[in-house]
Write a protein that holds these residues in place. Sequence first.
Motif, PDB file in Angstrom:
ATOM      1  N   VAL A  82     -12.027 -10.651 -28.155  1.00  0.00           N
ATOM      2  CA  VAL A  82     -12.937 -11.648 -27.516  1.00  0.00           C
ATOM      3  C   VAL A  82     -12.224 -12.693 -28.897  1.00  0.00           C
ATOM      4  O   VAL A  82     -11.836 -13.880 -28.196  1.00  0.00           O
ATOM      5  CB  VAL A  82     -13.974 -11.630 -27.710  1.00  0.00           C
ATOM      6  N   LEU A  83     -12.932 -12.576 -29.784  1.00  0.00           N
ATOM      7  CA  LEU A  83     -12.764 -14.165 -30.337  1.00  0.00           C
ATOM      8  C   LEU A  83     -11.818 -14.875 -30.032  1.00  0.00           C
ATOM      9  O   LEU A  83     -11.128 -15.386 -30.402  1.00  0.00           O
ATOM     10  CB  LEU A  83     -13.350 -13.118 -32.054  1.00  0.00           C
ATOM     11  N   ARG A  84      -9.653 -13.697 -30.914  1.00  0.00           N
ATOM     12  CA  ARG A  84      -8.849 -14.138 -30.721  1.00  0.00           C
ATOM     13  C   ARG A  84      -8.551 -15.051 -29.693  1.00  0.00           C
ATOM     14  O   ARG A  84      -7.976 -16.007 -29.299  1.00  0.00           O
ATOM     15  CB  ARG A  84      -8.083 -13.209 -31.100  1.00  0.00           C
ATOM     16  N   ILE A  85      -9.101 -14.960 -28.482  1.00  0.00           N
ATOM     17  CA  ILE A  85      -8.758 -15.455 -27.317  1.00  0.00           C
ATOM     18  C   ILE A  85      -9.169 -17.016 -27.040  1.00  0.00           C
ATOM     19  O   ILE A  85      -8.949 -18.071 -26.852  1.00  0.00           O
ATOM     20  CB  ILE A  85      -9.247 -14.184 -25.938  1.00  0.00           C
ATOM     21  N   ILE A  86     -10.679 -16.914 -27.170  1.00  0.00           N
ATOM     22  CA  ILE A  86     -11.631 -18.339 -27.729  1.00  0.00           C
ATOM     23  C   ILE A  86     -10.645 -19.091 -29.031  1.00  0.00           C
ATOM     24  O   ILE A  86     -10.505 -20.239 -28.315  1.00  0.00           O
ATOM     25  CB  ILE A  86     -12.539 -18.178 -27.403  1.00  0.00           C
ATOM     26  N   VAL A  87     -10.187 -19.457 -29.453  1.00  0.00           N
ATOM     27  CA  VAL A  87     -10.227 -19.378 -30.833  1.00  0.00           C
ATOM     28  C   VAL A  87      -7.668 -19.587 -30.422  1.00  0.00           C
ATOM     29  O   VAL A  87      -7.890 -20.866 -30.886  1.00  0.00           O
ATOM     30  CB  VAL A  87      -9.746 -18.372 -32.090  1.00  0.00           C
ATOM     31  N   GLU A  88      -7.699 -18.287 -30.026  1.00  0.00           N
ATOM     32  CA  GLU A  88      -5.821 -18.625 -30.030  1.00  0.00           C
ATOM     33  C   GLU A  88      -5.368 -19.916 -28.788  1.00  0.00           C
ATOM     34  O   GLU A  88      -4.888 -20.691 -28.452  1.00  0.00           O
ATOM     35  CB  GLU A  88      -5.263 -18.107 -30.357  1.00  0.00           C
ATOM     36  N   ARG A  89      -6.462 -19.215 -27.547  1.00  0.00           N
ATOM     37  CA  ARG A  89      -5.780 -19.146 -26.348  1.00  0.00           C
ATOM     38  C   ARG A  89      -6.353 -20.685 -25.893  1.00  0.00           C
ATOM     39  O   ARG A  89      -5.496 -21.408 -25.174  1.00  0.00           O
ATOM     40  CB  ARG A  89      -5.857 -18.524 -25.036  1.00  0.00           C
ATOM     41  N   PHE A  90      -7.487 -20.387 -25.877  1.00  0.00           N
ATOM     42  CA  PHE A  90      -8.377 -21.582 -25.728  1.00  0.00           C
ATOM     43  C   PHE A  90      -9.248 -23.309 -26.777  1.00  0.00           C
ATOM     44  O   PHE A  90      -9.849 -23.751 -26.443  1.00  0.00           O
ATOM     45  CB  PHE A  90      -9.852 -21.387 -24.708  1.00  0.00           C
ATOM     46  N   ALA A  91      -8.483 -22.874 -27.993  1.00  0.00           N
ATOM     47  CA  ALA A  91      -8.463 -23.687 -29.381  1.00  0.00           C
ATOM     48  C   ALA A  91      -9.990 -24.256 -29.747  1.00  0.00           C
ATOM     49  O   ALA A  91     -10.093 -24.394 -29.785  1.00  0.00           O
ATOM     50  CB  ALA A  91      -7.815 -25.253 -29.045  1.00  0.00           C
ATOM     51  N   GLY A  92     -10.516 -22.411 -29.553  1.00  0.00           N
ATOM     52  CA  GLY A  92     -12.056 -22.733 -30.127  1.00  0.00           C
ATOM     53  C   GLY A  92     -12.637 -23.260 -28.988  1.00  0.00           C
ATOM     54  O   GLY A  92     -14.210 -22.873 -28.876  1.00  0.00           O
ATOM     55  N   GLY A  93     -12.826 -23.060 -27.615  1.00  0.00           N
ATOM     56  CA  GLY A  93     -14.052 -22.912 -26.089  1.00  0.00           C
ATOM     57  C   GLY A  93     -13.697 -24.616 -25.897  1.00  0.00           C
ATOM     58  O   GLY A  93     -13.385 -25.470 -26.834  1.00  0.00           O
ATOM     59  N   PRO A  94     -14.712 -24.874 -24.916  1.00  0.00           N
ATOM     60  CA  PRO A  94     -15.525 -23.619 -24.291  1.00  0.00           C
ATOM     61  C   PRO A  94     -14.594 -22.944 -23.281  1.00  0.00           C
ATOM     62  O   PRO A  94     -13.830 -23.322 -23.135  1.00  0.00           O
ATOM     63  CB  PRO A  94     -16.354 -24.726 -23.892  1.00  0.00           C
ATOM     64  N   VAL A  95     -15.112 -21.800 -23.292  1.00  0.00           N
ATOM     65  CA  VAL A  95     -14.608 -20.492 -22.574  1.00  0.00           C
ATOM     66  C   VAL A  95     -15.413 -20.290 -21.114  1.00  0.00           C
ATOM     67  O   VAL A  95     -16.423 -20.141 -21.584  1.00  0.00           O
ATOM     68  CB  VAL A  95     -13.614 -19.609 -22.857  1.00  0.00           C
ATOM     69  N   GLY A  96     -15.479 -20.371 -20.477  1.00  0.00           N
ATOM     70  CA  GLY A  96     -16.968 -19.541 -18.933  1.00  0.00           C
ATOM     71  C   GLY A  96     -15.868 -18.572 -19.850  1.00  0.00           C
ATOM     72  O   GLY A  96     -15.361 -17.351 -19.338  1.00  0.00           O
TER      73      GLY A  96
END
Length: 335
Positions: free
Chosen positions: A268-282
């Motif tokens: 979960v942390l990796r997805i927020i950081v790597e795929r969404f550049a740190g968020g925000p993510v819904g």
Amino acid sequence: MSAPMSGELSPQALPTEVSYEGALRPGSLSEFVGQEKVREQLGLLLGAAQIDGRTPDHILLAGPPGLGKTTLSMIVATELGVPLQQTSGPAIQHAGDLAAVLSALTPGEVLFIDEIHRMARSAEEMLYLAMEDFKVDIMVGKGAGATSVPLELAPFTLVGATTRAGLLPNPLRDRFGFTAHLEYYATSELEGVLSRAAGLLDFPLHDAGVVEIAGRSRGTPRIANRLLRRVRDYTLVHGTQPDERSVRAALSLYDVDEHGLDRLDREVLRIIVERFAGGPVGLSTLAASVGEEAETIESVVEPFLMRAGLIARSPRGRIATSLGWAHLGMAPPAH
């Protein structure tokens, strides 16, 4: 009879996986580690009821999973010297289900309803009257000829457990005489939990190993006991000493890092950081990205990551903090 070898279960502890949790459950308030204020409050409530010779007030136990709500319900019955009847909110989907449970209670018995916020609404309304007046109204017949027949109940104490206290309707919450809010455990308290459990299992875990497991247990005794079992398995299979090195090797094998994050937490942390550049993510986007139910992310993963300061919530979604970036060995963008 010879003493158990190191790593074997003691005669006091049952050897099966099914009985593991039960073997380690404390049987009284004095044996229960942690939650000092709740223990003191419960002791006062139960003691006063016993002195007065009355049934104690109904008790609501609220808090995250794994902190001891079920164990405390068992202790309440044990301290009172009465039987315990257990059920759960999802199992009570009709008023008739609840009526059958209530009518079978004996005087003074403790009824434990786990996840009480998930009861059907019709059952909740029946429970109001049962908690207050120890009676329920049973509908006999159908249609225009249906009549309501009052059924007297034996006095009982309801212990309700919930991980989502905010979902309980106010009329139900107000009928509990005492609400206990269980908090996450400090590392020192978890060390006490682990030392007690290791003693019951006759597993001579070194002090440094106890500290190592406690620091990775997310403030939750259930997780601490589960990790202890995995470490014990590791030492049995590999024939190693139950020391800090074995603890680290075992927990590394099971993808539990030094901060207690497991595979899903890190994903979960990796997805927020790597795929969404740190968020925000819904939440729904995040759940779909990791292939998990949104409820699992919201109720299991997110609270721990927020408490650890690795993510934060904003009106637009979840954001990785600077600590979250650092945990993955990365630096956040300059902006």
